[in-house]
Structures are given as structure tokens and as C-alpha cells.
Design a protein around this motif. Structure first.
Motif, PDB file in Angstrom:
ATOM      1  N   GLY A  28      -6.870  20.040 -19.355  1.00  0.00           N
ATOM      2  CA  GLY A  28      -7.263  20.500 -20.624  1.00  0.00           C
ATOM      3  C   GLY A  28      -7.258  21.946 -21.008  1.00  0.00           C
ATOM      4  N   VAL A  29      -6.550  22.758 -19.874  1.00  0.00           N
ATOM      5  CA  VAL A  29      -6.608  24.178 -20.139  1.00  0.00           C
ATOM      6  C   VAL A  29      -5.350  24.392 -21.097  1.00  0.00           C
ATOM      7  CG1 VAL A  29      -5.858  26.289 -18.767  1.00  0.00           C
ATOM      8  CG2 VAL A  29      -7.603  24.650 -17.642  1.00  0.00           C
ATOM      9  N   ARG A  30      -5.829  25.104 -22.184  1.00  0.00           N
ATOM     10  CA  ARG A  30      -4.717  25.305 -23.119  1.00  0.00           C
ATOM     11  C   ARG A  30      -4.648  26.835 -23.458  1.00  0.00           C
ATOM     12  NH1 ARG A  30      -3.868  21.237 -21.605  1.00  0.00           N
ATOM     13  NH2 ARG A  30      -3.961  19.213 -22.610  1.00  0.00           N
ATOM     14  N   ASN A  31      -4.416  27.509 -22.284  1.00  0.00           N
ATOM     15  CA  ASN A  31      -4.089  29.120 -22.313  1.00  0.00           C
ATOM     16  C   ASN A  31      -3.015  29.370 -21.471  1.00  0.00           C
ATOM     17  OD1 ASN A  31      -4.703  31.613 -20.816  1.00  0.00           O
ATOM     18  ND2 ASN A  31      -5.995  31.975 -22.497  1.00  0.00           N
ATOM     19  N   ARG A  35      -2.405  28.788 -17.523  1.00  0.00           N
ATOM     20  CA  ARG A  35      -1.307  27.792 -17.320  1.00  0.00           C
ATOM     21  C   ARG A  35      -0.235  28.518 -16.107  1.00  0.00           C
ATOM     22  NH1 ARG A  35       3.569  26.973 -20.305  1.00  0.00           N
ATOM     23  NH2 ARG A  35       3.878  29.172 -20.119  1.00  0.00           N
ATOM     24  N   ASN A  36       0.196  29.502 -16.495  1.00  0.00           N
ATOM     25  CA  ASN A  36       1.031  30.138 -15.513  1.00  0.00           C
ATOM     26  C   ASN A  36       0.588  30.209 -13.997  1.00  0.00           C
ATOM     27  OD1 ASN A  36       2.814  30.432 -17.664  1.00  0.00           O
ATOM     28  ND2 ASN A  36       2.410  32.880 -17.998  1.00  0.00           N
ATOM     29  N   MET A  37      -0.705  30.600 -14.073  1.00  0.00           N
ATOM     30  CA  MET A  37      -1.233  30.595 -12.492  1.00  0.00           C
ATOM     31  C   MET A  37      -1.442  28.947 -12.028  1.00  0.00           C
ATOM     32  SD  MET A  37      -4.202  33.534 -12.843  1.00  0.00           S
ATOM     33  CE  MET A  37      -4.560  33.107 -14.435  1.00  0.00           C
ATOM     34  N   LYS A  92       9.615  18.427 -21.851  1.00  0.00           N
ATOM     35  CA  LYS A  92       9.532  19.938 -21.676  1.00  0.00           C
ATOM     36  C   LYS A  92       7.762  20.264 -21.821  1.00  0.00           C
ATOM     37  CE  LYS A  92      12.049  23.925 -22.592  1.00  0.00           C
ATOM     38  NZ  LYS A  92      11.511  24.924 -23.631  1.00  0.00           N
ATOM     39  N   PRO A  93       7.022  19.984 -20.739  1.00  0.00           N
ATOM     40  CA  PRO A  93       5.692  19.970 -21.010  1.00  0.00           C
ATOM     41  C   PRO A  93       5.505  21.241 -21.257  1.00  0.00           C
ATOM     42  CG  PRO A  93       6.385  18.621 -18.878  1.00  0.00           C
ATOM     43  CD  PRO A  93       7.645  19.392 -19.321  1.00  0.00           C
ATOM     44  N   ARG A  94       4.491  21.663 -21.830  1.00  0.00           N
ATOM     45  CA  ARG A  94       3.824  23.010 -22.136  1.00  0.00           C
ATOM     46  C   ARG A  94       2.622  23.363 -21.149  1.00  0.00           C
ATOM     47  NH1 ARG A  94       2.591  25.660 -28.117  1.00  0.00           N
ATOM     48  NH2 ARG A  94       4.553  25.213 -28.217  1.00  0.00           N
ATOM     49  N   TRP A  95       1.903  22.307 -20.842  1.00  0.00           N
ATOM     50  CA  TRP A  95       0.530  22.543 -20.218  1.00  0.00           C
ATOM     51  C   TRP A  95       0.775  21.834 -18.791  1.00  0.00           C
ATOM     52  CZ3 TRP A  95      -1.002  26.474 -22.412  1.00  0.00           C
ATOM     53  CH2 TRP A  95      -1.089  26.697 -23.852  1.00  0.00           C
ATOM     54  N   LEU A 133     -10.628  34.111 -19.797  1.00  0.00           N
ATOM     55  CA  LEU A 133      -9.845  33.146 -18.828  1.00  0.00           C
ATOM     56  C   LEU A 133     -10.663  32.253 -18.262  1.00  0.00           C
ATOM     57  CD1 LEU A 133      -7.094  35.406 -17.118  1.00  0.00           C
ATOM     58  CD2 LEU A 133      -6.758  33.398 -18.570  1.00  0.00           C
ATOM     59  N   SER A 134     -10.181  30.913 -18.105  1.00  0.00           N
ATOM     60  CA  SER A 134     -10.974  29.816 -17.385  1.00  0.00           C
ATOM     61  C   SER A 134     -10.518  30.027 -15.839  1.00  0.00           C
ATOM     62  CB  SER A 134     -10.761  28.590 -18.309  1.00  0.00           C
ATOM     63  OG  SER A 134      -9.368  28.254 -18.411  1.00  0.00           O
ATOM     64  N   VAL A 135      -9.299  30.515 -15.728  1.00  0.00           N
ATOM     65  CA  VAL A 135      -8.748  30.483 -14.388  1.00  0.00           C
ATOM     66  C   VAL A 135      -8.303  31.973 -14.109  1.00  0.00           C
ATOM     67  CG1 VAL A 135      -7.117  29.368 -12.849  1.00  0.00           C
ATOM     68  CG2 VAL A 135      -7.798  27.950 -14.509  1.00  0.00           C
ATOM     69  N   MET A 136      -8.760  32.316 -13.150  1.00  0.00           N
ATOM     70  CA  MET A 136      -8.617  33.796 -12.788  1.00  0.00           C
ATOM     71  C   MET A 136      -8.274  33.939 -11.255  1.00  0.00           C
ATOM     72  SD  MET A 136     -12.049  35.705 -13.464  1.00  0.00           S
ATOM     73  CE  MET A 136     -12.362  34.703 -15.153  1.00  0.00           C
ATOM     74  N   PRO A 137      -7.404  34.821 -10.870  1.00  0.00           N
ATOM     75  CA  PRO A 137      -7.416  35.300  -9.638  1.00  0.00           C
ATOM     76  C   PRO A 137      -8.448  35.975  -8.970  1.00  0.00           C
ATOM     77  CG  PRO A 137      -6.051  36.483 -10.794  1.00  0.00           C
ATOM     78  CD  PRO A 137      -6.445  35.727 -11.746  1.00  0.00           C
ATOM     79  N   VAL A 138      -8.806  35.846  -7.619  1.00  0.00           N
ATOM     80  CA  VAL A 138      -9.822  36.641  -6.992  1.00  0.00           C
ATOM     81  C   VAL A 138      -9.251  37.424  -5.822  1.00  0.00           C
ATOM     82  CG1 VAL A 138     -11.964  36.547  -5.907  1.00  0.00           C
ATOM     83  CG2 VAL A 138     -11.766  35.030  -7.714  1.00  0.00           C
TER      84      VAL A 138
END
Length: 150
Positions: A28-31, A35-37, A92-95, A133-138
Motif C-alpha cells: 500500500g505504499v504509494r510514494n 518505493r525506491n528504498m 512493469k510494476p510501479r509499486w 515519508l512512511s518509510v525512511m532511513p535511520v
DNA sequence: GCCAACGTTGGC
DNA sequence: GCCAACGTTGGC
């Protein structure tokens, strides 16, 4: 090893919910940044702060880990699914998503308010205004600093 | 390629 | 429930 933080609304999916399952696809992540991470950077064994957002006391409540690396988020293909995105093509999945697993609960919630009080953490995206951002590096240093607050 | 309109996130 | 921040969309 890399460190991450993932947000979840406890009303939708809480740390308790994660503990109750073997592992969980983070769908469900649509950012694109998130996505890249998930697609490129998150590796099996990486550690994750599990963060509760949109609730009474937003903050870090537990630790999870990556158990499956980035693969297509198939919920984007299903018109019946809440996360349907007609622009994502199975060829060609986007997510993308990763699977995560419960590791442990923190001894106490380390609230967003508390995190903001430490100048050492001022560079964290989490404490910056307007961050979505719902996913971020720490950073590793931040990871250990935060665990030191526990 | 600009930018206004719109939708979403998420703290408060 | 309000609203600031910010990403996305789409007309031009």
C-alpha cells in the motif's frame, strides 16, 4: 546492516498485529521515495523502528526486521483492493514492498515529542516539519542514540 | 515545463 | 476536526 523507520497507523496495523503474524507484506505504499528504498535498499536482516502514527501518542513502539527484499506490490493490480493503481502494470510494476517481521517491543513508547527534544536527532527526517515519508532511513548513530533512551 | 488545483498525511 | 506541508495531476 541498515536501519529504517516505518510508520503505521495502529488502528489499521499495529505492533500487536505484527507480533501476531509470521511476517507481513508492507503493501500500500504509494510514494516514490519510499518505493525506491523498499525496492533497492532494504536488505534481509535490516532493522526497523516500528512507529505508530495518527494516534494519541505518536512514537516508536518496537523493532522489526526485513525478511523479504523488494518485490512487486500486487495490491496495485487488483481493482477490488483498496490500494489499486491502474497505472501499475504487472509486466512493469510501479509499486514495491518488503516483508517485515516482529522482533521486539520497546520497554516504553519513545514519543515523537520526546524525539524532538533531543538536539542530537534534529537531522532525522521524522522530526522535521511537514515530513510525510512512511518509510525512511535511520542513521546508525541515531538508531543507537534512540535505543539508549529506552 | 509551469503552476494552480486537488488529495493525502499526520500532528495537534 | 483543523490545517500546514507537500506530492501529484493535468490544463495550457
Amino acid at each position: 546492516m541498515n536501519y529504517w523507520l516505518m510508520k503505521s497507523e495502529p488502528d489499521a496495523f499495529s505492533l500487536d498485529d505484527l507480533e501476531a503474524v509470521e511476517s507481513e507484506p508492507w503493501d500500500g505504499v504509494r510514494n516514490y521515495q519510499a518505493r525506491n528504498m523498499m525496492r533497492d535498499q532494504m536488505k534481509v536482516g535490516d532493522r526497523i523502528f516500528f512507529y505508530h502514527s495518527n494516534c494519541k501518542v505518536p512514537g516508536i513502539v518496537g523493532i522489526a526486521e526485513v525478511v523479504r527484499e523488494g518485490y512487486p506490490d500486487h495490491t496495485a493490480f487488483d481493482p477490488e483492493a483498496g490500494y489499486f493503481d491502474p497505472k501499475s502494470d504487472p509486466d512493469k510494476p510501479r509499486w514495491y514492498m518488503v516483508d517485515v517481521r516482529f522482533v521486539r517491543r520497546l520497554k516504553r513508547t519513545i514519543s515523537l515529542q520526546e524525539l524532538k527534544e533531543h538536539p542530537e536527532l534534529a537531522a532525522m527526517p521524522l522530526v522535521r516539519k511537514g515530513n510525510r515519508l512512511s518509510v525512511m532511513p535511520v542513521a546508525e548513530a541515531d538508531w543507537h542514540f534512540i535505543l539508549g533512551l529506552e
